[in-house]
Design a protein around this motif. Structure first.
Motif, PDB file in Angstrom:
ATOM      1  N   SER A   1     -35.173  96.981 106.293  1.00  0.00           N
ATOM      2  CA  SER A   1     -34.595  97.281 104.989  1.00  0.00           C
ATOM      3  C   SER A   1     -35.690  97.621 103.979  1.00  0.00           C
ATOM      4  N   ALA A   2     -35.288  98.389 102.979  1.00  0.00           N
ATOM      5  CA  ALA A   2     -36.180  98.782 101.897  1.00  0.00           C
ATOM      6  C   ALA A   2     -35.354  98.859 100.620  1.00  0.00           C
ATOM      7  N   SER A   3     -36.038  98.888  99.501  1.00  0.00           N
ATOM      8  CA  SER A   3     -35.364  99.064  98.220  1.00  0.00           C
ATOM      9  C   SER A   3     -36.025 100.224  97.490  1.00  0.00           C
TER      10      SER A   3
ATOM     11  N   ILE B   1     -30.566 100.220  98.146  1.00  0.00           N
ATOM     12  CA  ILE B   1     -31.181  99.749  99.383  1.00  0.00           C
ATOM     13  C   ILE B   1     -31.233 100.884 100.401  1.00  0.00           C
TER      14      ILE B   1
ATOM     15  N   LYS C   1     -39.987 100.441  98.410  1.00  0.00           N
ATOM     16  CA  LYS C   1     -40.647  99.208  98.851  1.00  0.00           C
ATOM     17  C   LYS C   1     -39.949  98.702 100.102  1.00  0.00           C
TER      18      LYS C   1
ATOM     19  N   THR D   1     -38.853  95.978 102.381  1.00  0.00           N
ATOM     20  CA  THR D   1     -38.623  94.557 102.126  1.00  0.00           C
ATOM     21  C   THR D   1     -38.529  93.740 103.405  1.00  0.00           C
ATOM     22  N   SER D   2     -38.280  94.388 104.527  1.00  0.00           N
ATOM     23  CA  SER D   2     -38.281  93.747 105.841  1.00  0.00           C
ATOM     24  C   SER D   2     -38.413  94.851 106.883  1.00  0.00           C
TER      25      SER D   2
END
Length: 136
Positions: free
Chosen positions: A102-104, A121, A96, A98-99
């Motif tokens: 960044s992702a998770s 992350i 996913k 997230t910005s």
């Protein structure tokens, strides 16, 4: 700015120059790396890059997972330990964004025969991080 060893910069520069997205994942992104940890990357690219990397020797300290269809990934090099090809999907990892940078995801790590899942992350690497500063 994140610092990369020269061999990692040499690997990443042409990939970023072609406009592919590069995400640092694994222990280096999650600040659990030790001195001998490899560099794990998710690279959103195309079949052309996957084919080009497949024709090069495994650099040894880089684990590049190439996504060519928006979900499925494959490493262009066989694992030295058993000759297997690492593959999977971002959807299985519950990837996913997230910005912008960044992702998770849910990663897994095999320790002593047990497979542990954990939330991790990923950090996007902008091409500007590898380019030298211009001075006038």
């Amino acid at each position: 700015m994140r610092e990369f060893p020269q061999d990692i910069q040499i690997f990443l520069e042409p990939i970023l120059a072609e406009g592919h997205q590069v995400w640092l994942v694994g222990s280096r992104a999650n600040k659990t790396a030790h001195q001998n940890s490899d560099w794990d990357f998710i690279i959103i690219a195309n079949e052309k890059l996957l084919k080009a990397l497949s024709g090069t020797p495994n650099p040894g300290n880089i684990d590049a997972l190439i996504v060519t269809d928006g979900d499925s990934f494959v490493c262009p090099w066989k694992r030295p330990i058993d000759g297997a090809t690492k593959s999977g999907s971002l959807s299985t990892w519950q990837w996913k964004i997230t910005s912008e940078n960044s992702a998770s995801y849910v990663g897994s790590k095999a320790i002593d025969g047990w497979n542990f899942e954990r939330n991790e992350i990923a950090v996007r690497i902008p091409s500007s991080e590898l380019m030298p500063a211009i001075t006038y």
